[in-house]
Design a protein around this motif. Sequence first.
Motif, PDB file in Angstrom:
ATOM      1  N   GLU A  89      11.684 -45.526 -15.971  1.00 23.38           N
ATOM      2  CA  GLU A  89       9.928 -44.377 -15.901  1.00 23.38           C
ATOM      3  C   GLU A  89       9.387 -44.433 -14.663  1.00 23.38           C
ATOM      4  N   LYS A  90       9.459 -45.949 -14.025  1.00 27.15           N
ATOM      5  CA  LYS A  90       8.501 -45.836 -12.894  1.00 27.15           C
ATOM      6  C   LYS A  90       9.502 -45.370 -11.842  1.00 27.15           C
ATOM      7  N   ARG A  91      10.943 -45.647 -12.184  1.00 25.49           N
ATOM      8  CA  ARG A  91      11.526 -45.155 -10.531  1.00 25.49           C
ATOM      9  C   ARG A  91      11.441 -43.713 -10.529  1.00 25.49           C
ATOM     10  N   ALA A  92      11.303 -43.101 -12.142  1.00 22.68           N
ATOM     11  CA  ALA A  92      11.006 -41.492 -12.338  1.00 22.68           C
ATOM     12  C   ALA A  92       9.552 -41.464 -11.067  1.00 22.68           C
ATOM     13  N   LEU A  93       8.693 -41.388 -12.012  1.00 24.88           N
ATOM     14  CA  LEU A  93       7.413 -41.708 -11.093  1.00 24.88           C
ATOM     15  C   LEU A  93       7.136 -41.857  -9.799  1.00 24.88           C
ATOM     16  N   THR A  94       7.432 -42.892  -9.157  1.00 29.51           N
ATOM     17  CA  THR A  94       7.794 -43.304  -7.897  1.00 29.51           C
ATOM     18  C   THR A  94       8.366 -41.997  -6.440  1.00 29.51           C
ATOM     19  N   ASP A  95       9.027 -41.737  -7.831  1.00 30.29           N
ATOM     20  CA  ASP A  95      10.242 -40.919  -6.624  1.00 30.29           C
ATOM     21  C   ASP A  95       9.827 -39.090  -6.890  1.00 30.29           C
ATOM     22  N   ALA A  96       8.625 -38.618  -7.885  1.00 25.02           N
ATOM     23  CA  ALA A  96       8.021 -37.919  -8.415  1.00 25.02           C
ATOM     24  C   ALA A  96       6.938 -37.879  -7.289  1.00 25.02           C
ATOM     25  N   LEU A  97       5.835 -38.989  -7.374  1.00 25.77           N
ATOM     26  CA  LEU A  97       5.206 -39.274  -5.861  1.00 25.77           C
ATOM     27  C   LEU A  97       5.923 -39.144  -4.513  1.00 25.77           C
ATOM     28  N   ALA A  98       7.165 -39.272  -4.455  1.00 21.81           N
ATOM     29  CA  ALA A  98       7.627 -38.882  -2.327  1.00 21.81           C
ATOM     30  C   ALA A  98       7.699 -37.732  -3.411  1.00 21.81           C
ATOM     31  N   GLU A  99       8.011 -37.065  -3.746  1.00 24.56           N
ATOM     32  CA  GLU A  99       8.698 -35.700  -4.022  1.00 24.56           C
ATOM     33  C   GLU A  99       7.580 -34.539  -3.709  1.00 24.56           C
ATOM     34  N   ALA A 100       5.624 -35.475  -3.628  1.00 24.22           N
ATOM     35  CA  ALA A 100       4.611 -34.710  -3.163  1.00 24.22           C
ATOM     36  C   ALA A 100       4.041 -34.946  -2.554  1.00 24.22           C
ATOM     37  N   HIS A 121       0.968 -48.763  -6.508  1.00 29.26           N
ATOM     38  CA  HIS A 121       2.257 -49.478  -7.859  1.00 29.26           C
ATOM     39  C   HIS A 121       1.341 -49.690  -9.080  1.00 29.26           C
ATOM     40  N   ALA A 122       0.299 -50.327  -9.008  1.00 28.50           N
ATOM     41  CA  ALA A 122      -0.048 -50.666 -10.438  1.00 28.50           C
ATOM     42  C   ALA A 122      -0.479 -49.816 -11.433  1.00 28.50           C
ATOM     43  N   ALA A 123      -0.971 -48.699 -10.878  1.00 29.27           N
ATOM     44  CA  ALA A 123      -1.058 -47.108 -11.654  1.00 29.27           C
ATOM     45  C   ALA A 123       0.451 -46.440 -12.402  1.00 29.27           C
ATOM     46  N   VAL A 124       0.863 -46.631 -11.253  1.00 25.18           N
ATOM     47  CA  VAL A 124       2.633 -46.262 -11.543  1.00 25.18           C
ATOM     48  C   VAL A 124       2.825 -47.244 -12.832  1.00 25.18           C
ATOM     49  N   GLN A 125       3.033 -48.562 -12.507  1.00 28.74           N
ATOM     50  CA  GLN A 125       3.237 -49.269 -13.903  1.00 28.74           C
ATOM     51  C   GLN A 125       2.591 -49.510 -14.892  1.00 28.74           C
ATOM     52  N   ALA A 126       1.143 -49.385 -14.842  1.00 29.82           N
ATOM     53  CA  ALA A 126       0.610 -48.881 -16.493  1.00 29.82           C
ATOM     54  C   ALA A 126       0.782 -47.357 -17.106  1.00 29.82           C
ATOM     55  N   LEU A 127       0.955 -46.390 -16.081  1.00 28.91           N
ATOM     56  CA  LEU A 127       1.505 -44.960 -16.596  1.00 28.91           C
ATOM     57  C   LEU A 127       3.117 -45.091 -17.213  1.00 28.91           C
ATOM     58  N   ALA A 128       4.056 -46.202 -16.741  1.00 26.52           N
ATOM     59  CA  ALA A 128       5.558 -46.146 -16.877  1.00 26.52           C
ATOM     60  C   ALA A 128       5.274 -47.386 -18.038  1.00 26.52           C
ATOM     61  N   SER A 129       4.596 -47.728 -18.851  1.00 23.77           N
ATOM     62  CA  SER A 129       4.622 -48.493 -20.229  1.00 23.77           C
ATOM     63  C   SER A 129       4.399 -47.330 -21.074  1.00 23.77           C
ATOM     64  N   LEU A 130       3.590 -46.343 -20.794  1.00 23.73           N
ATOM     65  CA  LEU A 130       3.371 -45.534 -22.234  1.00 23.73           C
ATOM     66  C   LEU A 130       4.271 -44.876 -22.745  1.00 23.73           C
ATOM     67  N   ASP A 131       3.748 -43.857 -23.770  1.00 27.33           N
ATOM     68  CA  ASP A 131       5.104 -43.728 -23.927  1.00 27.33           C
ATOM     69  C   ASP A 131       6.339 -42.315 -23.386  1.00 27.33           C
ATOM     70  N   ALA A 187       7.083 -39.135 -23.163  1.00 27.23           N
ATOM     71  CA  ALA A 187       6.419 -37.947 -23.107  1.00 27.23           C
ATOM     72  C   ALA A 187       5.280 -37.876 -22.039  1.00 27.23           C
ATOM     73  N   THR A 188       4.351 -38.567 -22.599  1.00 22.40           N
ATOM     74  CA  THR A 188       3.247 -39.471 -21.387  1.00 22.40           C
ATOM     75  C   THR A 188       3.679 -39.066 -20.170  1.00 22.40           C
ATOM     76  N   VAL A 189       4.958 -39.634 -20.319  1.00 24.71           N
ATOM     77  CA  VAL A 189       5.062 -40.169 -18.178  1.00 24.71           C
ATOM     78  C   VAL A 189       5.658 -38.494 -18.322  1.00 24.71           C
ATOM     79  N   ASP A 190       6.789 -38.184 -18.856  1.00 27.12           N
ATOM     80  CA  ASP A 190       7.386 -36.674 -18.556  1.00 27.12           C
ATOM     81  C   ASP A 190       6.549 -35.979 -18.367  1.00 27.12           C
ATOM     82  N   ALA A 191       5.434 -35.535 -18.747  1.00 32.66           N
ATOM     83  CA  ALA A 191       4.663 -34.820 -18.888  1.00 32.66           C
ATOM     84  C   ALA A 191       3.395 -35.349 -16.709  1.00 32.66           C
ATOM     85  N   VAL A 192       3.179 -36.970 -16.640  1.00 32.64           N
ATOM     86  CA  VAL A 192       1.855 -37.051 -15.806  1.00 32.64           C
ATOM     87  C   VAL A 192       3.619 -36.478 -14.579  1.00 32.64           C
TER      88      VAL A 192
END
Length: 104
Positions: free
Chosen positions: A54-65, A74-84, A86-91
């Motif tokens: 999920e951390k890689r998916a969020l980092t890739d989505a940030l790069a695409e944006a 990076h700290a925020a991505v780490q915190a988001l990746a530790s969530l469920d 469904a939340t990571v998919d939404a973000v």
Amino acid sequence: MPEPRAVTHRVDECAGDSASLVQLGLIEPQPTPGPPPDRVPPSGQRPDPADEAEKRALTDALAEAGVEPSETDHAAVQALASLDSATVDAVTRWLKAKKKPDVK
């Protein structure tokens, strides 16, 4: 010298730190918060593979944006990746959404 006089002992039940109040039996033990999400796991423990994916998916989505992540990102991505998931998919979906052109 004046004569000593008897005084009654007063107990202030609200004074004191929580550890002292627990020792006195006036309150229940307080819960201890868990470690912060960006804390490195103790040696011998491996990070959850799902969180790493999920951390890689969020980092890739940030790069695409077009977002160049800073250290705090990076700290925020780490915190988001530790969530469920469904939340990571939404973000991730929000980051990948195309901006609508401004209509004036």
